[in-house]
Design a protein around this motif. Structure first.
Motif, PDB file in Angstrom:
ATOM      1  N   LEU A 196       0.826  -1.205   0.000  1.00  0.00           N
ATOM      2  CA  LEU A 196       0.000   0.000   0.000  1.00  0.00           C
ATOM      3  C   LEU A 196       0.862   1.259   0.000  1.00  0.00           C
ATOM      4  O   LEU A 196       0.534   2.249  -0.668  1.00  0.00           O
ATOM      5  CB  LEU A 196      -0.935  -0.002   1.212  1.00  0.00           C
TER       6      LEU A 196
ATOM      7  N   GLY B  94       2.090   1.563  -3.575  1.00  0.00           N
ATOM      8  CA  GLY B  94       0.973   2.080  -4.367  1.00  0.00           C
ATOM      9  C   GLY B  94       0.798   1.485  -5.745  1.00  0.00           C
ATOM     10  O   GLY B  94      -0.184   1.798  -6.426  1.00  0.00           O
TER      11      GLY B  94
ATOM     12  N   TYR C 278      -2.340  -0.950  -5.881  1.00  0.00           N
ATOM     13  CA  TYR C 278      -3.581  -0.188  -5.685  1.00  0.00           C
ATOM     14  C   TYR C 278      -3.890   0.662  -6.905  1.00  0.00           C
ATOM     15  O   TYR C 278      -5.056   0.773  -7.324  1.00  0.00           O
ATOM     16  CB  TYR C 278      -3.450   0.688  -4.446  1.00  0.00           C
TER      17      TYR C 278
ATOM     18  N   SER D 205      -3.559   5.157  -1.533  1.00  0.00           N
ATOM     19  CA  SER D 205      -2.885   3.924  -1.166  1.00  0.00           C
ATOM     20  C   SER D 205      -1.989   4.126   0.054  1.00  0.00           C
ATOM     21  O   SER D 205      -2.001   3.314   0.988  1.00  0.00           O
ATOM     22  CB  SER D 205      -2.066   3.413  -2.353  1.00  0.00           C
TER      23      SER D 205
END
Length: 314
Positions: free
Chosen positions: A123, A126, A129, A185
């Motif tokens: 996350l 990123g 995501y 994210s």
């Protein structure tokens, strides 16, 4: 290594201070390598979300299962409650139930280190995501998409993670959308890290508050279980070697390494047939289970051992 260093290392391993950061570091390194060599967003409508979500969640699930499977305490608890030769279950005392819950929470906490680390790192990076969320971005407020049909808009949005060639006004929108996804994210990653830290802190406090043991008793119990396992493994290793040597000597007439071999026994065909299939442990109401391929053959000459045990001689 010096005894002092060995004692410090053993203490860190028992407490988890050494193991948990090591698991987290290995997970971070594995995630970076995994992303570099395997991840490539398809940039197609209907596939981005499935692909990005799979890379985000499935490895975390695999790490969670592996975290349970690689913990020896998991198999110890499974053996204790599922072994067919165990005595009938008696009424469990409240103390035993609390200790069992503490063991389960300890196993779960250690098993969650790797999957939570994976989710937090992915996350914060990123990439996954951005791929998964690219199709669901709202671009109604951008003039560049006013005269574009819905199907064409979805196709353009799905291609944003691949940085395909596009008009200049669409490129500006793509850059803003990429920054938005990176922001979302990373915020989710920090929220996950914060919740994990708070959960660990609260769980540790509740575990100590609800534990029937004091701090010194808990330390003694942890040390006792560690020493019990270590000494049991040493005794089991020595016992099994002595038992095997005794049985091999009865089968062949000597043991490996003997300098003076006076009697050599030639196993008969019946001997070989009887040791082809290993006997099972704790079968029926036998007081003494068989442990190896040689069990049936060797124990014929040791009937009194069923009540008195086997006298082991190296």
């Amino acid at each position: 290594m010096s005894p002092t260093f060995n004692n410090i290392l053993s203490s860190l391993q028992r407490s988890g201070t050494f193991i948990n950061p090591l698991i987290a570091a290995l997970t971070i390194g594995g995630q970076q390598l995994f992303s570099s060599f395997t991840f490539s967003c398809p940039c197609q409508v209907g596939k981005n979300f499935c692909y990005g979500s799979a890379f985000l969640l499935i490895p975390a699930l695999i790490l969670l299962i592996a975290g349970y499977a690689l913990r020896s305490q998991t198999w110890t608890i499974t053996s204790e409650y599922c072994c067919g030769c165990a005595p009938p279950c008696c009424q469990t005392s409240p103390l035993e139930r609390k200790l069992a819950c503490l063991r389960f929470f300890s196993i779960t906490g250690r098993a969650l280190v790797a999957p939570l680390t994976w989710l937090a790192v992915t996350l914060l990076t990123g990439t996954y995501y951005e791929c998964a969320a690219s199709e669901f971005t709202s671009v109604d407020h951008y003039p560049a998409f006013d005269n574009i049909s819905a199907s064409k808009r979805e196709e353009i949005l799905a291609g944003f993670p691949c940085c395909r060639a596009a008009p200049s006004d669409v490129i500006l929108v793509r850059d803003e959308v990429a920054l938005l996804h990176r922001y979302q994210s990373q915020m989710l990653g920090w929220i996950l890290i914060t919740l994990a830290i708070i959960t660990v802190l609260v769980s540790c406090c509740l575990a100590r508050c609800c534990s029937p043991l004091t701090s010194l008793q808990h330390h003694y119990r942890t040390t006792y279980l560690h020493n019990e396992r270590e000494l049991f493994e040493q005794a089991a290793d020595q016992h099994s070697k002595l038992l095997i040597m005794q049985r091999i000597k009865k089968l062949f007439g000597f043991i490996p390494g003997s300098e003076n071999v006076k009697h050599i026994r030639i196993p008969s065909c019946q001997d070989w047939r009887e040791i082809l299939i290993p006997s099972l442990l704790c079968m029926g109401n036998d007081l003494q289970g068989y442990y190896s391929f040689l069990g049936d053959r060797v124990d014929e000459d040791n009937e009194e051992g069923k009540s008195e045990g086997i006298e082991l001689k190296p």
